[in-house]
Design an enzyme around this catalytic site. Structure first.
Site, PDB file in Angstrom:
ATOM      1  N   GLY A 114       0.808  -1.218   0.000  1.00 39.45           N
ATOM      2  CA  GLY A 114       0.000   0.000   0.000  1.00 39.45           C
ATOM      3  C   GLY A 114       0.835   1.260   0.000  1.00 39.45           C
ATOM      4  N   GLY A 137      -0.586   4.368  -1.618  1.00 43.37           N
ATOM      5  CA  GLY A 137      -1.871   4.817  -1.100  1.00 43.37           C
ATOM      6  C   GLY A 137      -1.762   6.091  -0.289  1.00 43.37           C
ATOM      7  N   GLY A 142       0.376   5.446   2.729  1.00 43.61           N
ATOM      8  CA  GLY A 142       1.614   4.848   2.266  1.00 43.61           C
ATOM      9  C   GLY A 142       2.587   5.823   1.644  1.00 43.61           C
ATOM     10  N   TYR A 147     -15.048  -4.529   8.093  1.00 47.45           N
ATOM     11  CA  TYR A 147     -13.669  -4.049   7.943  1.00 47.45           C
ATOM     12  C   TYR A 147     -12.918  -4.148   9.263  1.00 47.45           C
ATOM     13  CZ  TYR A 147      -9.866  -0.646   7.323  1.00 47.45           C
ATOM     14  OH  TYR A 147      -8.642  -0.016   7.287  1.00 47.45           O
ATOM     15  N   HIS A 149     -14.198   9.371   2.791  1.00 46.54           N
ATOM     16  CA  HIS A 149     -14.625   9.527   4.172  1.00 46.54           C
ATOM     17  C   HIS A 149     -15.165  10.944   4.373  1.00 46.54           C
ATOM     18  CE1 HIS A 149     -11.989   5.955   4.657  1.00 46.54           C
ATOM     19  NE2 HIS A 149     -12.849   5.649   5.604  1.00 46.54           N
TER      20      HIS A 149
END
Length: 320
Positions: A13, A16, A19, A141, A184
Site C-alpha cells: 500500500g 496509497g 503509504g 472491515y 470519508h
C-alpha cells in the site's frame, strides 16, 4: 532502536494515502523501499504476496510494513461489506504469514480504529478493544483487521515473530480520496463545499445528525507514528495513534465550510447513519512506548487538505 538506514523495506500500500507519506519518511531515513502496486501484485493471493517478498531480493525484506487495505466511508461500508471483510482479511493473513515463514526480522501491521466496540468508553483504551462488537457499518472491515492482531499475537507466542500492531484514528490530509463513492467524511465535505461554492448554491446536504464525534489525525502525523513504531516498538500488543482531540461532525462540517469559503446552509439528514456515536483514543501508550505525539492542529490540517484538493482535483477524484 532499529536503524532503517540501508535496510530493505517492503511497504504494502505504499502508493496509497498513508503509504505515500510513510515511504517518504522511510526514504529520508535511508531505507531501500519496495512497494508493489495492486495492478502488479494482488495481495489477496498468497502466490502474489510471495512474489512481492521475492521482489526485495534473494534475502527478502528486512522489514515489512503492511498498509494495504480496501477502505471507504459509510456508503462504501454499506454497499460492499463482504468485499471489505474478505479482501482485508486475506491481504493481512497472507502478508503476516509470509513474513513469519521467511523469518522477516520486523513486521508492522496497521490496524484501524473501526475495530473498537460501538460503545467503547471514551477515550478508547487499548484494554477495551475486546469489550464488545464494533459499530455495525464498520464491523466487517474492523473485524478483518482485528483478526490480523490475533494472528500477530499467536505468531509471536508460538514462533517469536517480531511484530508491532498500531491503530490510527480517522485520517485526513493531502492525497486523500475524494471520489464520492469511497471518500470519508472530511474529503466528502470538502468536495461538497467547494462544488457548492463554485455553483453558487445556498445549501448542501450532510448525512446524519452531526452529533457523532470523531478524532481526526493528519496523515503526516500518522506516517510519523508508523515509522516511529517500526524503529522503536517491539510488542504484539496493540497501540493507538491519535491526535488527542474529539470533535463533532457538525463542528467539523462548519469548519470545512469556513476553510473552503462556502457560506451557505448545512442541511442535516437524520435518516442517514451517523456511524459510531463517539470516537477519541487514549494516545498515552504510543507516547510512552515510542515517543509519538501528533502536532498538526485540525484547522491547519484542513487548510492544507483543501489547498491540495484545489491543486489536484482530477487526481483526487480519480483515486479509489
Amino acid at each position: 532502536m532499529l536503524s532503517l538506514d540501508g535496510r530493505s523495506v517492503l511497504v504494502t500500500g505504499g502508493s496509497g494515502f498513508l503509504g505515500r507519506h510513510v515511504v517518504a519518511l522511510l526514504e529520508a531515513r535511508g531505507a531501500k523501499i519496495s512497494s508493489p502496486r495492486s495492478a502488479d501484485r494482488d495481495l489477496t493471493r498468497s502466490d502474489d504476496v510471495a512474489a512481492a517478498f521475492d521482489d526485495c531480493g534473494p534475502g527478502g525484506p528486512e522489514v515489512v510494513i503492511h498498509l494495504a487495505a480496501r477502505v471507504g466511508g459509510i456508503g462504501a461500508n454499506l454497499a460492499a461489506p463482504a468485499d471489505l471483510y474478505l479482501e482485508n482479511l486475506l491481504m493481512g493473513t497472507f502478508v503476516i504469514e509470509e513474513a513469519r515463514r521467511r523469518q522477516t526480522p520486523k513486521t508492522v501491521v496497521v490496524g484501524t480504529i473501526c475495530s473498537y466496540p460501538k460503545l467503547t468508553p471514551v477515550p478508547f483504551s487499548e484494554d477495551d478493544l475486546w469489550a464488545g462488537y464494533p459499530e455495525e457499518t464498520n464491523a466487517p472491515y474492523g473485524i478483518a483487521k482485528k483478526a490480523q492482531l490475533v494472528q500477530a499475537q499467536a505468531n509471536h507466542a508460538q514462533y517469536g515473530q517480531r511484530i508491532a500492531y498500531v491503530m490510527p484514528t480517522n485520517l485526513y490530509g493531502p492525497g486523500d480520496k475524494f471520489d464520492p463513492n469511497v471518500s470519508h467524511v472530511i474529503p466528502a465535505l470538502i468536495r461538497k463545499c467547494v462544488l457548492a461554492r463554485e455553483a453558487g448554491d445556498d445549501k448542501i446536504e450532510v448525512w446524519g445528525t452531526g452529533r457523532a464525534t470523531r478524532e481526526f489525525l493528519y496523515v503526516e502525523d500518522a506516517a510519523a507514528g508508523v515509522v516511529l513504531a517500526t524503529e522503536r516498538y517491539d510488542s504484539p500488543e496493540p497501540v493507538n495513534l491519535g491526535a488527542n482531540r474529539e470533535v463533532s461532525i457538525r463542528e467539523t462540517a462548519e469548519l470545512i465550510a469556513e476553510v473552503t469559503g462556502f457560506e451557505g446552509e448545512l442541511v442535516w439528514d437524520p435518516s442517514m447513519p451517523d456511524g459510531q456515536p463517539r470516537r477519541r483514543v487514549d494516545p498515552s501508550k504510543a507516547e510512552a512506548a515510542f515517543g509519538f505525539h501528533a502536532t498538526t492542529e485540525l484547522r491547519d490540517g484542513l487548510a492544507r487538505t483543501v489547498e491540495w484538493y484545489l491543486a489536484h482535483r482530477d487526481e483526487a477524484e480519480a483515486r479509489h
